[in-house]
Design a protein around this motif. Structure first.
Motif, PDB file in Angstrom:
ATOM      1  N   THR A 269       0.721  -1.334  -0.056  1.00  0.00           N
ATOM      2  CA  THR A 269      -0.521   0.073   0.530  1.00  0.00           C
ATOM      3  C   THR A 269       0.325   1.786   0.550  1.00  0.00           C
ATOM      4  O   THR A 269       1.594   1.049   0.244  1.00  0.00           O
ATOM      5  N   LEU A 270       0.352   2.209  -0.552  1.00  0.00           N
ATOM      6  CA  LEU A 270       0.918   3.187  -0.407  1.00  0.00           C
ATOM      7  C   LEU A 270      -0.227   4.839  -0.156  1.00  0.00           C
ATOM      8  O   LEU A 270      -1.013   4.175  -0.463  1.00  0.00           O
ATOM      9  N   ALA A 271       0.518   5.111   1.082  1.00  0.00           N
ATOM     10  CA  ALA A 271      -0.751   6.378   0.950  1.00  0.00           C
ATOM     11  C   ALA A 271       0.168   8.371   0.359  1.00  0.00           C
ATOM     12  O   ALA A 271       1.787   8.471   0.714  1.00  0.00           O
ATOM     13  N   VAL A 272      -1.117   8.734  -0.181  1.00  0.00           N
ATOM     14  CA  VAL A 272      -0.373  10.297  -0.723  1.00  0.00           C
ATOM     15  C   VAL A 272      -1.621  11.326  -0.866  1.00  0.00           C
ATOM     16  O   VAL A 272      -2.420  10.986  -1.084  1.00  0.00           O
ATOM     17  N   ALA A 273      -0.819  11.622   0.369  1.00  0.00           N
ATOM     18  CA  ALA A 273      -2.104  12.923   0.562  1.00  0.00           C
ATOM     19  C   ALA A 273      -2.556  14.151  -0.842  1.00  0.00           C
ATOM     20  O   ALA A 273      -1.478  14.122  -1.092  1.00  0.00           O
ATOM     21  N   ALA A 274      -3.479  14.880  -0.763  1.00  0.00           N
ATOM     22  CA  ALA A 274      -3.612  15.230  -2.041  1.00  0.00           C
ATOM     23  C   ALA A 274      -5.363  16.079  -1.847  1.00  0.00           C
ATOM     24  O   ALA A 274      -6.464  14.688  -1.164  1.00  0.00           O
TER      25      ALA A 274
END
Length: 268
Positions: free
Chosen positions: A57-62
């Motif tokens: 998984t990867l968390a990318v805030a935007a």
């Protein structure tokens, strides 16, 4: 770690339906990038999903309405996973006040509309070119029953979802022959903080199982419903097996004017 069964990018992934989708797709073997505005909560939820499923998984805030932020986020996902096979445009706001449109705060109203339409356009604009280059990919826009009808309340949400539905159709038309397919998927009424806050559902006792929504998105990701590209599907009503074996004709499950009589020149 084994090679993932495709890479999914899910917007609005830290809560509600987006959170269910992120975990459900991970359990089906996909690597999942979650995108949301709140970085801390998103990172926590993506870590929980990774721990419970064993998936990458990867968390990318935007903010999905911020062009530069979306492009940067997609760049991070591509840098980590190399590709995006499935984009799920789930992020979007709800009307803060349940009032008729003329009583709504115009700035708040427009922000809700923007969250759905611009918030669907920008991720697609950043992701779809890579799909076209590879000759495969799927985009799912989370629709609603309110996409197909108007009412006294939730006018901004309804307008936003209807606009997103038309965006799905024109995007699918432009992608014809590329191997990339786009779908509208209404999830039904899943019990979330958003749905339970709506007076429309205050006495509801039956809710759509979020696993039904995951199953629909997984079937789309697997290419089982490609004949429905550019059309409206409903996880709370449609039967997957029937959709798999049905070929829609003409404008079925697309927004069109209904004729007032035979020969109505404006219908279709």
């Amino acid at each position: 770690m084994p090679e993932p069964n495709g890479v999914a990018l899910v917007t609005g992934a830290s809560t509600g339906i987006g959170r269910h989708l992120a975990e459900g797709l991970a359990r089906r073997g996909m690597a999942v990038a979650g995108l949301a505005r709140g970085e801390d909560r998103l990172r926590t939820e993506m870590d929980v999903i990774a721990d419970s499923t064993g998936a990458r998984t990867l968390a990318v805030a935007a903010d999905v309405t911020d062009r530069e932020a979306v492009e940067d986020a997609v760049g991070r996902v591509l840098g980590e996973f190399g590709r995006i096979d499935l984009l799920v445009n789930n992020a979007g706001q709800m009307d803060a006040e349940e009032v008729p449109v003329w009583q709504a705060d115009p700035d708040e109203w427009w922000a809700v509309v923007t969250s759905h339409i611009r918030g669907g356009l920008l991720p697609a604009r950043a992701v779809v070119p890579g799909m076209v280059e590879r000759g495969s990919g799927r985009v799912v826009d989370l629709a609603s029953g309110l996409s197909t009808r108007g009412g006294r309340l939730y006018s901004a949400y309804s307008v936003g979802k209807t606009g997103l539905m038309r965006l799905t159709e024109v995007l699918a038309a432009g992608l014809e022959g590329t191997g990339v397919h786009v779908f509208d998927l209404a999830p039904g009424v899943v019990r979330t903080s958003m749905s339970t806050s709506m007076s429309l559902h205050e006495n509801r006792t039956e809710w759509t199982d979020p696993e039904q929504v995951v199953a629909f998105v997984a079937a789309i990701a697997a290419g089982e419903l490609d004949q429905w590209s550019g059309r409206f599907l409903h996880a709370g009503m449609d039967e997957l097996d029937r959709l798999r074996t049905t070929q829609p004709d003409a404008t079925q499950r697309q927004l069109r004017l209904q004729p007032y009589a035979d020969g109505d020149p404006a219908a279709g």
